[in-house]
Design an enzyme around this catalytic site. Structure first.
Site, PDB file in Angstrom:
ATOM      1  N   GLY A  76      51.362  48.112  48.379  1.00 32.46           N
ATOM      2  CA  GLY A  76      49.923  47.903  48.373  1.00 32.46           C
ATOM      3  C   GLY A  76      49.350  47.815  49.772  1.00 32.46           C
ATOM      4  NE  ARG A 101      51.201  49.455  44.066  1.00 34.28           N
ATOM      5  CZ  ARG A 101      51.343  48.284  44.671  1.00 34.28           C
ATOM      6  NH1 ARG A 101      52.541  47.882  45.033  1.00 34.28           N
ATOM      7  NH2 ARG A 101      50.301  47.520  44.918  1.00 34.28           N
ATOM      8  N   GLY A 148      59.573  45.091  47.734  1.00 35.04           N
ATOM      9  CA  GLY A 148      60.154  46.368  47.335  1.00 35.04           C
ATOM     10  C   GLY A 148      60.494  47.240  48.529  1.00 35.04           C
ATOM     11  CB  ILE A 169      47.538  39.453  50.321  1.00 37.63           C
ATOM     12  CG1 ILE A 169      47.677  39.811  48.839  1.00 37.63           C
ATOM     13  CG2 ILE A 169      46.918  40.580  51.117  1.00 37.63           C
ATOM     14  CD1 ILE A 169      46.335  39.953  48.123  1.00 37.63           C
ATOM     15  CG  ASP A 170      51.015  38.594  46.284  1.00 36.91           C
ATOM     16  OD1 ASP A 170      49.835  38.248  46.163  1.00 36.91           O
ATOM     17  OD2 ASP A 170      51.529  39.527  45.639  1.00 36.91           O
ATOM     18  CD  GLU A 180      47.498  39.228  40.194  1.00 40.81           C
ATOM     19  OE1 GLU A 180      46.610  39.939  39.686  1.00 40.81           O
ATOM     20  OE2 GLU A 180      48.140  39.557  41.210  1.00 40.81           O
ATOM     21  NE  ARG A 222      28.561  32.299  31.577  1.00 42.15           N
ATOM     22  CZ  ARG A 222      28.324  31.624  30.472  1.00 42.15           C
ATOM     23  NH1 ARG A 222      29.324  30.923  29.910  1.00 42.15           N
ATOM     24  NH2 ARG A 222      27.137  31.606  29.912  1.00 42.15           N
ATOM     25  CE1 TYR A 242      44.571  46.276  43.411  1.00 41.46           C
ATOM     26  CE2 TYR A 242      42.881  46.807  41.795  1.00 41.46           C
ATOM     27  CZ  TYR A 242      44.209  46.770  42.171  1.00 41.46           C
ATOM     28  OH  TYR A 242      45.175  47.214  41.305  1.00 41.46           O
ATOM     29  CD  GLN A 258      42.360  37.679  45.442  1.00 40.11           C
ATOM     30  OE1 GLN A 258      43.075  36.690  45.511  1.00 40.11           O
ATOM     31  NE2 GLN A 258      42.305  38.443  44.361  1.00 40.11           N
TER      32      GLN A 258
END
Length: 336
Positions: A10, A72, A110, A132-133, A228, A255, A261, A263
């Protein structure tokens, strides 16, 4: 020496700063030749590349995304599944035909796994962790994480005003399939009242009770930060599931917002620009010293490296004893 650079997986704020850090250090300090490979490992299979010189690396420090493009493509996936070695052999052949002395692989879990397998095939490889994770094993932090946390925190800050004005519960979903680092850091920085992470089991009855308790204490608005990747008993977005249960159980208007994306798009933060520059420069140092088969990493305030084989196939996850979680619980924040 002649080196190739590719970005895989990504997109992420800071990739261009890394390309610049590797390339300018290689050209200006070590006198190396540098080529940029387009579209990750797919580009290496297709010999899709460009020569990178000093002028082509100017003006990209603050740019999001990647000037080389990404994909990817996982060249070993088919081989591992069906015993077909075609793609890795094509990569090795093209690496040799291009006359590369080393391949710099910028990417997440990966990508580092693929880099390790290429290293075992005899290619000289150096990995640079990107996501980013923040879930790459062996490094304290990855570039892109700070930018994503800033974006998610700003979103939570903005949701506070709507939650307060309408006396609503606002559920905000952030990225993190397996690791909840963004939800933890942005949730804490943004003053969330409930933070749900993939690593920690949660009970919706407890979540609803916590929100009802806040309402009884004169606080009808609440912020719920959700990664998520949390598990849900139904097939739906986690934020949809959580918001529906909260509203139906508590009767409070609820709500949900999915940041998606946004982020990982846009320009990198100053912190990520500097981190990516340092990581890129250190990667080039490893190449100059012919220390291959390694991934650059952050340990404390120092940049170092570790063997790719120690990284491949592992994830860095949030642990229940993390200092932010312990401090959050002391202040009444619910983690499930």
């Amino acid at each position: 020496m002649k080196i190739g650079i590719l970005s895989s997986g990504g997109d992420c704020p800071g990739i261009n700063a890394t390309i610049r850090g590797v390339g300018k250090t290689a050209i200006m300090h070590y006198g190396m030749e540098v080529i940029g490979i387009h579209s990750g490992f797919k580009g290496l299979m297709e010999k899709d590349f460009q020569v990178l010189d000093e002028p082509s690396l100017s003006g990209i420090l603050n740019l999001g995304g990647t000037i080389l493009g990404t994909s990817r493509e996982k060249p070993f996936r088919k081989m591992l599944a069906k015993g077909d070695p075609e793609k890795p052999q094509v990569i090795k052949q093209n690496y040799e035909e291009l006359g590369l002395d080393c391949l710099v692989c910028i990417g997440g879990n990966g990508t580092q796994k693929t880099a390790n397998l290429l290293s075992k095939m005899g290619l000289n490889v150096v990995g640079v962790p990107k996501t980013i994770d923040n879930d790459v094993w062996g490094t304290d932090i990855t570039f892109g994480f700070d930018t994503a946390v800033n974006i998610a925190t700003e979103a939570i800050d903005r949701l506070h005003s709507t939650a307060s004005s309408h006396k609503r519960v606002m559920v905000v979903e952030v990225m993190g399939h397996h690791a909840g680092w963004i939800a933890l850091y942005a949730g804490m920085a943004g003053g969330a009242d409930v933070i749900l992470l993939p690593e920690i089991p949660y009970d919706m009855d407890r979540v609803c009770e916590a929100i009802q308790d806040r309402s009884r204490r004169g606080k009808p608005c609440s912020i719920v930060a959700v990664a998520e990747g949390i598990e849900t008993p139904v097939k739906s977005r986690p934020s949809d599931y959580v918001s529906e249960i909260i509203e139906s159980t508590t009767g409070l208007e609820t709500r949900n917002t999915v940041l998606g994306y946004t982020q990982r798009g846009g320009n990198p933060s100053p912190f990520d620009r500097n981190l990516a520059t340092r990581l890129g420069g250190y990667a080039t140092e490893l190449i100059a010293k012919k220390q291959f088969g390694r991934m650059v990493c952050v340990k404390g305030d120092k940049i170092s490296s570790m063997p790719l084989e120690d990284v491949a196939g592992k994830l860095k996850l949030v642990t229940p004893d993390h200092e932010l979680i312990k401090q959050g619980k002391r202040m009444g924040i619910l983690f499930g």
